[in-house]
Design a protein around this motif. Sequence first.
Motif, PDB file in Angstrom:
ATOM      1  N   HIS A  57      55.043  17.315  19.100  1.00 17.35           N
ATOM      2  CA  HIS A  57      56.400  17.536  19.620  1.00 17.35           C
ATOM      3  C   HIS A  57      57.383  16.411  19.311  1.00 17.35           C
ATOM      4  N   GLU A  58      56.902  15.253  18.884  1.00 14.93           N
ATOM      5  CA  GLU A  58      57.844  14.149  18.665  1.00 14.93           C
ATOM      6  C   GLU A  58      58.780  14.408  17.495  1.00 14.93           C
ATOM      7  N   LYS A  59      58.408  15.296  16.601  1.00 15.34           N
ATOM      8  CA  LYS A  59      59.287  15.631  15.481  1.00 15.34           C
ATOM      9  C   LYS A  59      60.544  16.362  15.960  1.00 15.34           C
ATOM     10  N   LYS A  60      60.424  17.088  17.080  1.00 12.19           N
ATOM     11  CA  LYS A  60      61.546  17.849  17.618  1.00 12.19           C
ATOM     12  C   LYS A  60      62.432  17.010  18.539  1.00 12.19           C
ATOM     13  N   MET A  61      61.986  15.820  18.877  1.00 16.70           N
ATOM     14  CA  MET A  61      62.699  15.006  19.864  1.00 16.70           C
ATOM     15  C   MET A  61      63.777  14.150  19.213  1.00 16.70           C
ATOM     16  N   GLN A  62      64.842  13.921  19.970  1.00 19.15           N
ATOM     17  CA  GLN A  62      65.918  13.030  19.539  1.00 19.15           C
ATOM     18  C   GLN A  62      66.007  11.889  20.535  1.00 19.15           C
ATOM     19  N   GLU A  63      66.150  10.685  20.026  1.00 18.23           N
ATOM     20  CA  GLU A  63      66.282   9.537  20.919  1.00 18.23           C
ATOM     21  C   GLU A  63      67.542   9.679  21.759  1.00 18.23           C
ATOM     22  N   PRO A  64      67.488   9.228  23.006  1.00 19.49           N
ATOM     23  CA  PRO A  64      68.701   9.296  23.832  1.00 19.49           C
ATOM     24  C   PRO A  64      69.772   8.359  23.276  1.00 19.49           C
ATOM     25  N   THR A  65      71.001   8.739  23.464  1.00 22.29           N
ATOM     26  CA  THR A  65      72.110   7.915  22.988  1.00 22.29           C
ATOM     27  C   THR A  65      72.578   6.988  24.098  1.00 22.29           C
ATOM     28  N   ILE A  66      73.373   6.007  23.726  1.00 20.20           N
ATOM     29  CA  ILE A  66      73.928   5.077  24.706  1.00 20.20           C
ATOM     30  C   ILE A  66      74.803   5.841  25.699  1.00 20.20           C
ATOM     31  N   ARG A  67      75.526   6.814  25.197  1.00 18.56           N
ATOM     32  CA  ARG A  67      76.396   7.617  26.063  1.00 18.56           C
ATOM     33  C   ARG A  67      75.579   8.384  27.107  1.00 18.56           C
ATOM     34  N   SER A  85      68.363  -2.098  22.982  1.00 26.85           N
ATOM     35  CA  SER A  85      66.989  -2.600  23.099  1.00 26.85           C
ATOM     36  C   SER A  85      66.141  -1.692  23.977  1.00 26.85           C
ATOM     37  N   VAL A  86      66.745  -1.041  24.985  1.00 20.20           N
ATOM     38  CA  VAL A  86      65.992  -0.067  25.793  1.00 20.20           C
ATOM     39  C   VAL A  86      65.592   1.108  24.911  1.00 20.20           C
ATOM     40  N   ILE A  87      66.534   1.607  24.118  1.00 22.11           N
ATOM     41  CA  ILE A  87      66.245   2.739  23.241  1.00 22.11           C
ATOM     42  C   ILE A  87      65.175   2.379  22.218  1.00 22.11           C
ATOM     43  N   SER A  88      65.177   1.144  21.744  1.00 21.93           N
ATOM     44  CA  SER A  88      64.200   0.753  20.721  1.00 21.93           C
ATOM     45  C   SER A  88      62.765   0.673  21.260  1.00 21.93           C
ATOM     46  N   VAL A  89      62.582   0.465  22.568  1.00 23.87           N
ATOM     47  CA  VAL A  89      61.221   0.361  23.119  1.00 23.87           C
ATOM     48  C   VAL A  89      60.714   1.676  23.708  1.00 23.87           C
ATOM     49  N   LEU A  90      61.525   2.728  23.645  1.00 22.59           N
ATOM     50  CA  LEU A  90      61.086   4.025  24.166  1.00 22.59           C
ATOM     51  C   LEU A  90      60.039   4.642  23.255  1.00 22.59           C
ATOM     52  N   LEU A 114      64.414  12.259  30.171  1.00 21.18           N
ATOM     53  CA  LEU A 114      64.132  13.652  29.823  1.00 21.18           C
ATOM     54  C   LEU A 114      64.764  14.021  28.485  1.00 21.18           C
ATOM     55  N   ASP A 115      63.967  14.613  27.604  1.00 21.08           N
ATOM     56  CA  ASP A 115      64.475  15.147  26.347  1.00 21.08           C
ATOM     57  C   ASP A 115      64.591  16.669  26.461  1.00 21.08           C
ATOM     58  N   ASP A 116      63.545  17.296  26.976  1.00 20.06           N
ATOM     59  CA  ASP A 116      63.556  18.739  27.155  1.00 20.06           C
ATOM     60  C   ASP A 116      62.525  19.090  28.219  1.00 20.06           C
ATOM     61  N   GLY A 117      62.849  20.042  29.089  1.00 15.93           N
ATOM     62  CA  GLY A 117      61.908  20.471  30.112  1.00 15.93           C
ATOM     63  C   GLY A 117      62.552  20.598  31.469  1.00 15.93           C
ATOM     64  N   PHE A 118      61.708  20.664  32.490  1.00 11.89           N
ATOM     65  CA  PHE A 118      62.167  20.866  33.860  1.00 11.89           C
ATOM     66  C   PHE A 118      61.232  20.109  34.790  1.00 11.89           C
ATOM     67  N   ASN A 164      56.827  22.764  30.513  1.00 12.57           N
ATOM     68  CA  ASN A 164      56.407  21.749  29.550  1.00 12.57           C
ATOM     69  C   ASN A 164      57.575  20.798  29.285  1.00 12.57           C
ATOM     70  N   CYS A 165      57.290  19.494  29.260  1.00 11.20           N
ATOM     71  CA  CYS A 165      58.361  18.494  29.164  1.00 11.20           C
ATOM     72  C   CYS A 165      58.126  17.539  28.009  1.00 11.20           C
ATOM     73  N   ARG A 166      59.206  17.305  27.273  1.00 12.80           N
ATOM     74  CA  ARG A 166      59.222  16.235  26.269  1.00 12.80           C
ATOM     75  C   ARG A 166      60.041  15.106  26.875  1.00 12.80           C
ATOM     76  N   LEU A 167      59.436  13.931  26.942  1.00 11.90           N
ATOM     77  CA  LEU A 167      60.066  12.793  27.604  1.00 11.90           C
ATOM     78  C   LEU A 167      60.011  11.566  26.712  1.00 11.90           C
ATOM     79  N   TRP A 168      60.908  10.646  27.016  1.00 10.82           N
ATOM     80  CA  TRP A 168      60.847   9.310  26.449  1.00 10.82           C
ATOM     81  C   TRP A 168      60.394   8.398  27.576  1.00 10.82           C
TER      82      TRP A 168
END
Length: 187
Positions: A57-67, A85-90, A114-118, A164-168
Motif C-alpha cells: 500500500h505504500e505505493k498509493k500513499m502520499q506524504e502529508p504536506t506542511i499545509r 523534518s517531521v515529514i522526513s522521519v515518517l 491518517l492517509d486513508d481510512g476511518f 482498513n487504514c493507511r497511516l504515516w
Amino acid sequence: RQWLVLIKSIDALVEFSNLSATCKVRELLATRFVPRWRLCVRMRVKRWCRQFLTRIHEKKMQEPTIRELRAGAFFREWPDHSLRSVISVLRPVYYRMGEYLTVQGAKPTEIYILDDGFIEARVKERGKAEPVTIAKLTQRGQYFSESAILSGEPSIATLRCVANCRLWACKSYKIQLISARLPTALP
C-alpha cells in the motif's frame, strides 16, 4: 437385575458428566490462558502481515504536506523547517479493520497521521458498560496521539480502525527531539 442396570446407567451418566465437565474446563483453559510461545508466534505473524501489506500500500500513499500538518492545532505554530523534518522521519504503516492503534491507559509510542481510512476514538468511562465514541477520524492529514507523547501521559482514548487504514507513523522520541529544537515560545 433392573436395579443393577439402572445403577450402571446412572454411574455411566455421572462419569459422562464428569468427562464433559473436564472437557469444558480444558476448553476454557485453552481459550483463556494462551501459552507465551503461542502469543509470540501470533505477534510475529501479525507483524509480518503488517509489513507485507504496508509494502503493497505504500505505493498509493502520499506524504502529508506542511499545509495538512498545520491544519491541526498541534503543528500550527511550528516553523517550516521543523515540519519538513517531521515529514522526513515518517514511515508508512497499514492497519487492517478491527486492529487497535492505542489502548486507553497505555503510553503511546508513535504519532499517527491518517492517509486513508476511518479511525474511531473511544473512551471507557467508569460505571458504564460500553465505551463512548468521542471522535471519528476520516480526513487525510488528521493526526493523533501527539499530546500524550509530549506530555508523557497515558492515552485518554482507545483508537481502533473501523476500516482498513493507511497511516504515516513516527516514533515518539523523534517528535520529542524535533520539538526540543523549537523556540521556547512554541508548544
